[in-house]
Design a protein around this motif. Structure first.
Motif, PDB file in Angstrom:
ATOM      1  N   ILE A 273      -2.125  92.986  77.029  1.00 48.10           N
ATOM      2  CA  ILE A 273      -1.777  91.696  76.435  1.00 48.10           C
ATOM      3  C   ILE A 273      -1.102  91.893  75.086  1.00 48.10           C
ATOM      4  CG2 ILE A 273      -2.744  89.580  75.451  1.00 48.10           C
ATOM      5  CD1 ILE A 273      -4.874  89.661  77.644  1.00 48.10           C
ATOM      6  N   VAL A 274      -1.694  92.736  74.240  1.00 48.82           N
ATOM      7  CA  VAL A 274      -1.129  92.968  72.899  1.00 48.82           C
ATOM      8  C   VAL A 274       0.270  93.561  73.002  1.00 48.82           C
ATOM      9  CG1 VAL A 274      -1.376  94.283  70.765  1.00 48.82           C
ATOM     10  CG2 VAL A 274      -3.380  93.190  71.783  1.00 48.82           C
ATOM     11  N   ASP A 275       0.420  94.591  73.821  1.00 50.61           N
ATOM     12  CA  ASP A 275       1.730  95.243  73.966  1.00 50.61           C
ATOM     13  C   ASP A 275       2.784  94.271  74.500  1.00 50.61           C
ATOM     14  OD1 ASP A 275       0.573  97.537  73.063  1.00 50.61           O
ATOM     15  OD2 ASP A 275       0.463  98.530  75.008  1.00 50.61           O
ATOM     16  N   THR A 276       2.384  93.419  75.441  1.00 49.60           N
ATOM     17  CA  THR A 276       3.337  92.461  76.008  1.00 49.60           C
ATOM     18  C   THR A 276       3.746  91.413  74.988  1.00 49.60           C
ATOM     19  OG1 THR A 276       2.372  92.767  78.213  1.00 49.60           O
ATOM     20  CG2 THR A 276       3.713  90.809  77.866  1.00 49.60           C
ATOM     21  N   ILE A 277       2.794  90.930  74.205  1.00 49.01           N
ATOM     22  CA  ILE A 277       3.118  89.937  73.176  1.00 49.01           C
ATOM     23  C   ILE A 277       4.092  90.527  72.161  1.00 49.01           C
ATOM     24  CG2 ILE A 277       2.160  88.638  71.230  1.00 49.01           C
ATOM     25  CD1 ILE A 277      -0.326  88.132  72.904  1.00 49.01           C
ATOM     26  N   VAL A 278       3.845  91.764  71.759  1.00 51.63           N
ATOM     27  CA  VAL A 278       4.756  92.426  70.813  1.00 51.63           C
ATOM     28  C   VAL A 278       6.147  92.545  71.421  1.00 51.63           C
ATOM     29  CG1 VAL A 278       5.221  94.566  69.556  1.00 51.63           C
ATOM     30  CG2 VAL A 278       2.887  93.673  69.678  1.00 51.63           C
ATOM     31  N   TRP A 279       6.206  92.895  72.693  1.00 51.40           N
ATOM     32  CA  TRP A 279       7.491  93.050  73.378  1.00 51.40           C
ATOM     33  C   TRP A 279       8.234  91.723  73.486  1.00 51.40           C
ATOM     34  CZ3 TRP A 279       9.862  91.520  78.006  1.00 51.40           C
ATOM     35  CH2 TRP A 279      10.967  92.279  78.395  1.00 51.40           C
ATOM     36  N   LEU A 280       7.493  90.615  73.606  1.00 50.30           N
ATOM     37  CA  LEU A 280       8.096  89.295  73.773  1.00 50.30           C
ATOM     38  C   LEU A 280       8.476  88.628  72.455  1.00 50.30           C
ATOM     39  CD1 LEU A 280       5.771  87.830  76.560  1.00 50.30           C
ATOM     40  CD2 LEU A 280       8.210  88.369  76.808  1.00 50.30           C
ATOM     41  N   LEU A 281       8.092  89.200  71.328  1.00 47.06           N
ATOM     42  CA  LEU A 281       8.386  88.572  70.035  1.00 47.06           C
ATOM     43  C   LEU A 281       9.886  88.334  69.872  1.00 47.06           C
ATOM     44  CD1 LEU A 281       6.051  90.593  67.636  1.00 47.06           C
ATOM     45  CD2 LEU A 281       5.824  88.174  68.238  1.00 47.06           C
ATOM     46  N   PRO A 282      10.272  87.134  69.457  1.00 49.24           N
ATOM     47  CA  PRO A 282      11.701  86.873  69.228  1.00 49.24           C
ATOM     48  C   PRO A 282      12.253  87.784  68.137  1.00 49.24           C
ATOM     49  CG  PRO A 282      10.436  84.823  69.270  1.00 49.24           C
ATOM     50  CD  PRO A 282       9.448  85.940  69.221  1.00 49.24           C
ATOM     51  N   ALA A 283      13.503  88.147  68.271  1.00 46.75           N
ATOM     52  CA  ALA A 283      14.113  89.062  67.296  1.00 46.75           C
ATOM     53  C   ALA A 283      14.352  88.390  65.959  1.00 46.75           C
ATOM     54  CB  ALA A 283      15.432  89.598  67.856  1.00 46.75           C
ATOM     55  N   ASP A 304      -6.019 100.368  70.540  1.00 45.73           N
ATOM     56  CA  ASP A 304      -5.305 101.641  70.666  1.00 45.73           C
ATOM     57  C   ASP A 304      -4.010 101.473  71.453  1.00 45.73           C
ATOM     58  OD1 ASP A 304      -4.865 104.328  70.210  1.00 45.73           O
ATOM     59  OD2 ASP A 304      -5.970 104.992  71.974  1.00 45.73           O
ATOM     60  N   SER A 305      -3.181 100.555  70.985  1.00 42.97           N
ATOM     61  CA  SER A 305      -1.884 100.339  71.616  1.00 42.97           C
ATOM     62  C   SER A 305      -0.979 101.544  71.394  1.00 42.97           C
ATOM     63  CB  SER A 305      -1.215  99.084  71.045  1.00 42.97           C
ATOM     64  OG  SER A 305      -1.882  97.926  71.459  1.00 42.97           O
ATOM     65  N   GLY A 306       0.134 101.561  72.103  1.00 41.39           N
ATOM     66  CA  GLY A 306       1.085 102.636  71.956  1.00 41.39           C
ATOM     67  C   GLY A 306       1.737 102.647  70.583  1.00 41.39           C
ATOM     68  N   GLU A 307       2.247 103.793  70.201  1.00 44.50           N
ATOM     69  CA  GLU A 307       2.861 103.945  68.881  1.00 44.50           C
ATOM     70  C   GLU A 307       4.079 103.043  68.737  1.00 44.50           C
ATOM     71  OE1 GLU A 307       2.573 105.341  65.115  1.00 44.50           O
ATOM     72  OE2 GLU A 307       1.218 105.723  66.811  1.00 44.50           O
TER      73      GLU A 307
END
Length: 625
Positions: A273-283, A304-307
């Protein structure tokens, strides 16, 4: 909720316990279908007339001389098969958003298509989906939720893609055209505060731009990602609404997120969930708040999300660091760390913030292709820099309470913002004082190093009053504060103090006069912590200097003022000859050990009795922290 009824005959299916179901009829059953743990005792004719797969299976079982057919892999299980079987019998069945996808997948498995019979189950369900379900906002979301249990067939039948397209299209509709129900509990609407508009006495309920946000939170992260991506691709919904949607999803799906931590649970799911939200953040910068980004960073560290996700968050936070509060920056360190807070992440964030100016300068040079051209100012405003510096000062004061915080970590972070011009250093002084209070065992050199971070000239009157009574500060710092107080007092009275300023510079550089005689203070004396007696003596002497300078400013010419300044400097230097200041002070004045018994006009007791008397004792020391 939309629904569709099929068939007209009464439902004659009966249950014998949980494992047996049969169609009540005068005719004996002639086929047994085993679906999962349930056995269906049915008749061949109604089933075979509408299902091509059952025709094939019956042919196979006849050759094997058995009347049992196993269908353990039918989509939707026994309940979906029962809908299909009742449809074959012409019995009444009700389709709705919760069971329509399972029925559609089961009908596809059973091959109940138009080649078998006109108006077969597949056709009727497809009509229901396109004419009702996909036109309903909430039904589309419910149907999309049910598809996760029926993959990959639901994908192949395009039920998932059609649901997502329906949801995205409605989310992009102009709010004036939204006439369906939706869930919205996130903030009070204007009419709830008595500010709603009315027309002909009827209150109009305005539709907020983010009306769809809460309903979309019902979706699991993989489907949510696809739906939000479709919405973003259409380019109609603003980035701040997209950001609001991501924030709402994080608060709904990550327990404890609002408190800066994630409660124990399925960490793999939370990490996704955390990684996906970060990926979806508007630029676009500012589409989400800095506070929310820092909450995401705290969550990413906890799960412990990815770097890559952490680096992206650090970059985004650095771009709008001026919005962050001290509490936002307090990121708990991982269990493997010895410190309480993750200071290294904050250092990276500050570095990203400062890099914006450097990157702007480099881009300017690249565009002009003239290395000799004067560099333009950075993109950071002075106000933004000042806000960040104040936040870091407050952050340093908070992390100083950690007994395991290394001095180097404190100093390095403070130095990162040292280039930002601040009108006052009170916040930095508070942080330094807090560190000295919580780390009393640091060496003299370390104490000297941390105190060098602040500029005594930029301390307010209140901070100066506290500093001259602070027994945690090195003697050098106390004297500098006293000198600057003298300069400030002289400036307010209009007198000139050039020699005093030179004396201050000598103190800052560590020089105590042109002659390094035996009477000159050693560096060790200067860096030692002032005692209560020394602080009292210094305050008394400051009162004498102020009195003398005030008289000189009103009764003497410019040469006289200079002589007073010089005398003040020499007198102060003589006062600070050694760590035994208090004793030497009295011996040089002829005192007998008690200032109350001296009649000399030069004694501390007679210089300014009230000021000396008001000086707090060691037992009354206090801290600004």
């Amino acid at each position: 909720m939309k629904f569709m009824k099929l068939g007209s005959k009464p439902d004659s299916f009966q249950t014998d316990g949980n494992e047996f179901r049969y169609a009540a009829s005068e005719l004996a059953t002639d086929i047994v279908l085993i679906v999962g743990d349930v056995k269906f005792y049915l008749h061949k004719f109604p089933l075979l007339s509408k299902s091509a797969r059952l025709q094939k299976l019956v042919t196979t079982t006849t050759e094997e001389n058995t009347d049992e057919i196993h269908m353990s892999n039918i989509p939707g299980g026994p309940s979906a098969f029962e809908i299909c079987a009742k449809f074959c019998y012409g019995m009444t069945v009700t389709l709705n958003a919760y069971n329509v996808v399972a029925a559609r997948c089961a009908a596809e498995y059973l091959e109940m298509n138009e080649t078998m019979e006109r108006g077969n189950l597949i056709y009727k369900i497809d009509v229901f989906l396109s004419s009702s379900i996909f036109r309903s906002w909430k039904d589309s979301i419910i149907v999309l939720q049910t598809t996760k249990f029926l993959s990959p067939l639901s994908e192949e039948l395009k039920v998932v893609s059609n649901c997502i397209e329906s949801i995205a299209t409605k989310a992009c509709v102009d709010v004036s055209k939204v006439n369906w129900s939706y869930t919205y509990n996130r903030k009070k609407l204007p009419e709830e505060n008595g500010n709603g508009s009315t027309w002909n006495g009827v209150r109009n309920r305005p539709v907020p731009k983010d009306w769809w946000v809460e309903d979309l939170c019902e979706l699991e992260i993989d489907l949510y990602k696809r739906a939000l991506m479709n919405i973003k691709t259409k380019g109609i919904v603003s980035n701040d609404v997209i950001g609001e949607a991501l924030k709402a999803y994080a608060y709904r799906r990550l327990p404890g997120f609002s408190k800066g931590l994630i409660q124990s649970g399925d960490m793999v799911k939370y990490r996704s969930i955390v990684d996906t939200i970060v990926w979806l953040l508007p630029a676009e910068k500012g589409s989400v708040t800095c506070s929310f980004l820092l909450q995401l960073l705290k969550a990413s560290i906890f799960v412990d999300s990815g770097e890559m996700a952490k680096v992206e968050l650090v970059r985004r936070i650095g771009q709008q660091l001026e919005e962050a509060s001290v509490n936002d920056l307090l990121i708990r360190a991982s269990e493997e760390e010895t410190t309480m807070f993750d200071v290294s992440s904050v250092q990276k964030i500050v570095q990203e913030f400062l890099m914006q100016d450097q990157n702007a300068e480099i881009e300017s040079l690249e565009e002009s292709n003239e290395l000799h051209k004067t560099r333009r100012p950075g993109i950071l405003s002075d106000a933004s820099k000042l806000m960040v510096a104040k936040s870091i000062d407050g952050y340093l004061a908070e992390i100083s309470k950690d007994p395991n915080l290394p001095l180097l970590m404190f100093v390095d972070l403070a130095n990162m913002v040292s280039g930002i011009c601040r009108p006052a250093h009170d916040g930095l002084y508070r942080a330094i004082d807090m560190y000295l209070k919580e780390h009393p065992g640091i060496s003299k050199s370390e104490r000297k190093r941390i105190c060098k971070l602040m500029d005594c000239k930029k301390l307010s009157v209140d901070a100066c009053m506290h500093a001259v009574q602070n027994e945690r500060l090195p003697l050098r710092v106390v004297v500098q504060v006293l000198f600057f107080e003298q300069v400030r007092a002289a400036a307010s009275s209009g007198s000139s103090t050039p020699d005093l300023l030179k004396g201050i510079k000598d103190l800052n550089s560590g020089s105590h006069g042109s002659s390094r005689s035996a009477t000159t203070n050693t560096e060790e004396d200067w860096d030692a912590v002032a005692t209560a007696e020394e602080l009292k003596a210094l305050k008394g002497e400051l009162a004498t200097l102020r009195l003398a300078n005030g008289v000189g400013g009103s009764e003497r010419n410019d040469d006289g003022k200079g002589n007073v300044d010089k005398a003040a400097i020499y007198k102060m230097k003589g006062l600070l000859k050694s760590k035994k200041i208090f004793a030497k002070l009295w011996s040089s004045k002829g005192g007998q050990g008690d200032n109350s018994g001296s009649d000399s006009s030069d004694s501390l007791g007679s210089a300014n009795p009230e000021e000396v008397k008001s000086t707090p004792s060691r037992n009354r020391r206090h801290s600004v922290s």
